[in-house]
Design a protein around this motif. Structure first.
Motif, mmCIF file in Angstrom:
data_model
loop_
_atom_site.group_PDB
_atom_site.id
_atom_site.type_symbol
_atom_site.label_atom_id
_atom_site.label_comp_id
_atom_site.label_asym_id
_atom_site.label_seq_id
_atom_site.Cartn_x
_atom_site.Cartn_y
_atom_site.Cartn_z
ATOM 1 N N SER A 56 18.137 77.145 81.752
ATOM 2 C CA SER A 56 17.823 76.561 80.447
ATOM 3 C C SER A 56 16.982 77.498 79.589
ATOM 4 N N ASP A 60 18.338 79.485 75.954
ATOM 5 C CA ASP A 60 17.677 78.843 74.818
ATOM 6 C C ASP A 60 17.910 79.658 73.546
ATOM 7 N N VAL A 61 18.368 78.996 72.516
ATOM 8 C CA VAL A 61 18.625 79.655 71.237
ATOM 9 C C VAL A 61 17.629 79.208 70.175
ATOM 10 N N MET A 62 17.314 77.929 70.143
ATOM 11 C CA MET A 62 16.514 77.396 69.035
ATOM 12 C C MET A 62 15.073 77.886 69.034
ATOM 13 N N THR A 63 14.430 77.927 70.198
ATOM 14 C CA THR A 63 13.029 78.353 70.235
ATOM 15 C C THR A 63 12.862 79.798 69.767
ATOM 16 N N LEU A 65 14.876 81.433 67.882
ATOM 17 C CA LEU A 65 15.315 81.485 66.493
ATOM 18 C C LEU A 65 14.185 81.080 65.549
ATOM 19 N N VAL A 66 13.412 80.077 65.936
ATOM 20 C CA VAL A 66 12.302 79.624 65.104
ATOM 21 C C VAL A 66 11.118 80.583 65.204
ATOM 22 N N SER A 69 12.003 84.455 63.846
ATOM 23 C CA SER A 69 12.759 84.615 62.607
ATOM 24 C C SER A 69 12.100 85.667 61.718
ATOM 25 N N ASN A 74 15.465 90.462 68.850
ATOM 26 C CA ASN A 74 16.333 89.331 69.162
ATOM 27 C C ASN A 74 16.413 89.143 70.666
ATOM 28 N N LEU A 78 20.527 85.155 70.699
ATOM 29 C CA LEU A 78 20.500 85.419 69.258
ATOM 30 C C LEU A 78 21.368 86.620 68.899
ATOM 31 N N MET A 81 24.983 85.640 68.751
ATOM 32 C CA MET A 81 25.388 84.917 67.544
ATOM 33 C C MET A 81 25.866 85.861 66.447
#
Length: 126
Positions: A56, A60-63, A65-66, A69, A74, A78, A81
């Motif tokens: 997990s 993880d992409v969202m953590t 990414l936030v 940023s 990266n 990320l 993507m």
């Protein structure tokens, strides 16, 4: 995210507490009980939780990414993507990066596989 795994470990320890601590407590010290009896029994559970947590966290992409940023750094998800754009996908590079991203987790699972299978076999035998 990790609360289910923590409750699973707690549940296993409570069951072990009821069975082992009550029978052995009078003869051995608590530290000896933990290091010689409880922790070897809990090895398969720890290996399973380690593999699921690593999977997990690795995907993880969202953590990131936030948090990251705007910076030039990266993480691997990320960077993957960037192979998908609004107008198309570069499938050759995307699938090559997916395979390379899979290798560290696969190696980690192979290392933990013996402990996980021992836990499955020990749980199946009465």
């Amino acid at each position: 995210v990790f609360t289910g795994r923590i409750y699973g470990l707690r549940f296993a320890l409570v069951l072990l507490h009821r069975t082992i601590y009550t029978t052995v407590r009078n003869r051995l010290l608590t530290n000896v009980i933990n290091w010689k009896i409880i922790f070897p029994i809990m090895k398969p559970m720890h290996a399973t939780v380690a593999v699921i947590t690593a999977l997990s966290v690795w995907n993880d992409v969202m953590t990131p990414l936030v948090i990251m940023s705007g910076s030039g750094l990266n993480t691997l998800p990320l960077a993957q993507m960037s192979f998908q754009t609004q107008f198309g996908t570069n499938y050759n590079l995307a699938f090559a990066s997916y395979l390379l991203a899979l290798l560290p987790l696969l190696i980690f699972y192979i290392i933990c596989q013996k402990q996980i299978l021992n836990g499955v076999v020990n749980g199946a035998v009465k």
